[in-house]
Design a protein around this motif. Structure first.
Motif, mmCIF file in Angstrom:
data_model
loop_
_atom_site.group_PDB
_atom_site.id
_atom_site.type_symbol
_atom_site.label_atom_id
_atom_site.label_comp_id
_atom_site.label_asym_id
_atom_site.label_seq_id
_atom_site.Cartn_x
_atom_site.Cartn_y
_atom_site.Cartn_z
ATOM 1 N N ILE A 1 0.888 -1.150 0.171
ATOM 2 C CA ILE A 1 0.054 -0.055 0.012
ATOM 3 C C ILE A 1 1.078 1.432 0.223
ATOM 4 O O ILE A 1 1.776 1.268 0.996
ATOM 5 C CB ILE A 1 -0.853 -0.084 1.108
ATOM 6 N N GLU A 2 0.729 2.083 -0.996
ATOM 7 C CA GLU A 2 1.309 3.285 -1.265
ATOM 8 C C GLU A 2 1.249 4.246 -0.187
ATOM 9 O O GLU A 2 2.108 5.030 0.400
ATOM 10 C CB GLU A 2 1.581 3.694 -2.540
ATOM 11 N N ARG A 3 -0.198 4.521 0.102
ATOM 12 C CA ARG A 3 -0.573 5.504 0.658
ATOM 13 C C ARG A 3 -1.806 5.267 1.671
ATOM 14 O O ARG A 3 -2.792 4.612 1.156
ATOM 15 C CB ARG A 3 -0.750 6.893 0.058
ATOM 16 N N ILE A 4 -1.908 5.466 2.695
ATOM 17 C CA ILE A 4 -3.005 5.767 3.709
ATOM 18 C C ILE A 4 -3.298 6.941 4.181
ATOM 19 O O ILE A 4 -2.477 7.681 4.663
ATOM 20 C CB ILE A 4 -3.003 4.634 4.569
ATOM 21 N N GLU A 5 -4.587 7.310 4.035
ATOM 22 C CA GLU A 5 -5.095 8.747 4.545
ATOM 23 C C GLU A 5 -6.545 8.701 5.103
ATOM 24 O O GLU A 5 -7.275 7.725 4.866
ATOM 25 C CB GLU A 5 -5.067 9.815 3.511
ATOM 26 N N LEU A 6 -6.906 9.526 5.730
ATOM 27 C CA LEU A 6 -8.037 9.638 6.449
ATOM 28 C C LEU A 6 -9.007 9.864 5.503
ATOM 29 O O LEU A 6 -8.959 11.162 4.452
ATOM 30 C CB LEU A 6 -8.047 10.601 7.579
ATOM 31 N N ALA A 7 -10.261 9.145 5.304
ATOM 32 C CA ALA A 7 -11.373 9.348 4.296
ATOM 33 C C ALA A 7 -12.514 10.145 5.128
ATOM 34 O O ALA A 7 -13.586 10.186 4.361
ATOM 35 C CB ALA A 7 -11.567 8.228 3.904
ATOM 36 N N GLY A 8 -12.446 10.245 6.268
ATOM 37 C CA GLY A 8 -13.458 10.918 7.119
ATOM 38 C C GLY A 8 -13.159 11.119 8.408
ATOM 39 O O GLY A 8 -12.034 11.092 8.773
ATOM 40 N N THR A 9 -14.007 11.462 9.517
ATOM 41 C CA THR A 9 -13.802 11.858 10.769
ATOM 42 C C THR A 9 -13.811 10.481 11.626
ATOM 43 O O THR A 9 -14.692 9.742 11.668
ATOM 44 C CB THR A 9 -14.936 12.540 11.445
ATOM 45 N N ALA A 10 -12.421 10.375 12.172
ATOM 46 C CA ALA A 10 -12.402 9.109 13.074
ATOM 47 C C ALA A 10 -13.268 9.224 14.288
ATOM 48 O O ALA A 10 -13.311 10.377 14.932
ATOM 49 C CB ALA A 10 -10.802 8.934 13.344
ATOM 50 N N VAL A 11 -13.603 8.290 14.825
ATOM 51 C CA VAL A 11 -14.682 8.216 16.102
ATOM 52 C C VAL A 11 -13.912 7.515 17.226
ATOM 53 O O VAL A 11 -13.649 6.353 17.025
ATOM 54 C CB VAL A 11 -15.915 7.651 15.655
ATOM 55 N N ARG A 12 -13.868 7.829 18.214
ATOM 56 C CA ARG A 12 -13.325 7.419 19.530
ATOM 57 C C ARG A 12 -14.268 6.465 20.031
ATOM 58 O O ARG A 12 -15.430 6.254 20.229
ATOM 59 C CB ARG A 12 -12.878 8.424 20.843
ATOM 60 N N HIS A 13 -13.389 5.171 20.582
ATOM 61 C CA HIS A 13 -14.086 4.309 21.300
ATOM 62 C C HIS A 13 -14.015 4.685 23.004
ATOM 63 O O HIS A 13 -12.840 4.760 23.314
ATOM 64 C CB HIS A 13 -13.419 2.904 21.128
ATOM 65 N N HIS A 14 -15.078 4.832 23.605
ATOM 66 C CA HIS A 14 -14.943 5.064 24.968
ATOM 67 C C HIS A 14 -14.878 3.864 25.968
ATOM 68 O O HIS A 14 -15.682 3.072 25.867
ATOM 69 C CB HIS A 14 -15.961 6.053 25.504
ATOM 70 N N ASN A 15 -13.931 3.858 26.834
ATOM 71 C CA ASN A 15 -13.722 2.840 27.863
ATOM 72 C C ASN A 15 -13.133 3.502 29.056
ATOM 73 O O ASN A 15 -12.306 4.249 29.201
ATOM 74 C CB ASN A 15 -12.868 1.552 27.387
ATOM 75 N N ASN A 16 -13.429 3.214 30.166
ATOM 76 C CA ASN A 16 -12.888 3.322 31.598
ATOM 77 C C ASN A 16 -11.413 3.401 31.558
ATOM 78 O O ASN A 16 -10.507 4.122 32.463
ATOM 79 C CB ASN A 16 -13.607 3.000 32.787
ATOM 80 N N THR A 17 -10.719 2.580 30.907
ATOM 81 C CA THR A 17 -9.410 1.915 30.832
ATOM 82 C C THR A 17 -8.512 2.117 29.588
ATOM 83 O O THR A 17 -7.513 2.694 29.573
ATOM 84 C CB THR A 17 -9.152 0.797 31.758
#
Length: 400
Positions: free
Chosen positions: A370-386
């Motif tokens: 893979i020559e290039r990887i780039e964001l194609a949208g807004t990343a979303v966080r996973h929430h966890n206490n730890t």
């Protein structure tokens, strides 16, 4: 005497398990480090450390900062744990020694070499599948998929039911924090999921060859008791997937944001393990662990009473500018060894070599094709206490 009478600890009102901090922990970590070597969080009646030197010292001083009273907010001296405590994570010597030694033998780098060719081939197969698409989700299509493809096989799990692994691990790590909405959301399923996990730890449920069979063989030799064996298998099922999943999603997100570092990896694929460790340092998939004092402890004039919880903020230590140059940058020219993302001392993650091998296999295959990887949208966080990771990382890839 109240806790606040026992010293002059700076007081912070931040909630380390609240939505604001889980979305962006950096401001809290900065305030914690700036406050001093230790601070007091009145909301939970606990102390917290965020500087690298202090976190490292506490992690390695198991005699003073014990794990046996639980590595979460719950204090096993006064509260009953929701499940039997881990023989590795929630035990100290001498009870910790035999289980730890058994797993160190099973999961050491020399033994893992036998898995290397197969895991690298599995990674190539995964990349084959990815190249049919120009856009994908790095969290769902790579980080979730690869560990669940290779690790359960190595452990000796049967194919059905593996969808229970991530929910179980997520709940277990949530349970290290307070009983907030993140814990409550997992309660409806945890009974059935825990029952499935427990069943997989028994000898008859495991393949004749694999990490699980090796653990039971250690029991047959007398290295551990037969009662210990299923609890040790459970430790692998708890911590062997989620942390690697979040580490992989973190390194993919970092590369998408910094294409110059992806180019560097493509030019020098041997940096794959450095890249993974640098992402673990930067993002700290395991953000925090607790310890409990075994005596009154003086930290820079602040007395932490015997039997009191101390929150060790690994993520803050991993970005402490006292230890790291330009700590908020993902940089493959850095030597990230010494980070506390896998813990430190006798409780350092026994499966870290497994995680590194999985990441090396994936990143090596991707860098080659893979020559290039780039964001194609807004990343979303996973929430966890730890845990800290990504629920979604939309990516656009360009084949080499």
């Amino acid at each position: 005497m109240t806790v606040l009478d026992s010293g002059t600890a700076p007081i912070l009102t931040d909630d380390p398990f609240g939505t604001e901090v889980l979305n962006d922990p950096a401001p809290f970590h900065q305030r914690l480090r700036d406050a001093g070597r230790i601070a007091y969080l009145p909301q939970y009646d606990l102390f917290a450390m965020g500087r690298y030197a202090d976190v490292h010292a506490a992690l390695t001083d198991w005699q003073t900062f014990q794990s046996a009273a639980g590595v979460g907010l719950s204090n096993f001296r006064t509260e009953k744990p929701w499940r039997p405590p881990s023989l590795l994570l929630e035990a100290d010597p001498p009870h910790h020694d035999a289980p730890r030694h058994v797993l160190e033998e099973i999961l050491n780098p020399r033994r893992l070499r036998s898995l290397r060719d197969q895991w690298f081939a599995d990674a190539e197969t995964l990349v084959d599948e990815l190249l049919d698409r120009t856009e994908l989700d790095g969290a769902h299509d790579i980080a979730d998929v690869f560990p669940l493809r290779v690790f359960p096989d190595a452990l000796g799990l049967r194919p059905d039911g593996r969808e229970n692994l991530l929910p179980y691990g997520d709940h277990a790590f949530n349970a290290f924090g307070p009983a907030n909405e993140l814990v409550h959301k997992g309660l409806a399923r945890i009974g059935d999921v825990s029952a499935w996990i427990g069943a997989q730890c028994e000898r008859e449920a495991l393949a004749e060859v694999g990490f699980g069979a090796d653990i039971w063989a250690a029991a047959d030799r007398g290295d551990i008791t037969h009662a210990m064996a299923p609890l040790i298998v459970r430790s692998l099922l708890t911590a062997g997937v989620d942390t690697t999943v979040h580490g992989l999603s973190s390194v993919l997100h970092a590369f998408a944001e910094q294409p110059d570092q992806w180019e560097r990896l493509r030019a020098q694929p041997s940096l794959a393990r450095v890249a993974f460790d640098e992402a673990v340092r930067l993002e700290s998939p395991v953000q925090t662990f607790f310890r409990t004092t075994t005596c009154d402890v003086d930290v820079d004039g602040v007395v932490v009473p015997d039997g009191h919880k101390v929150l060790l903020v690994l993520a803050s230590a991993n970005r402490d500018p006292r230890r790291w140059t330009d700590p908020d940058r993902f940089d493959l020219s850095r030597d990230p060894s010494g980070h506390v993302g896998f813990g430190m001392g006798i409780h350092q993650c026994v499966g870290q070599h497994v995680a590194r091998l999985e990441a090396e296999a994936v990143l090596t295959a991707m860098a080659r094709r893979i020559e290039r990887i780039e964001l194609a949208g807004t990343a979303v966080r996973h929430h966890n206490n730890t845990l800290r990771g990504w629920r979604s990382v939309p990516l656009r890839i360009t084949p080499a």
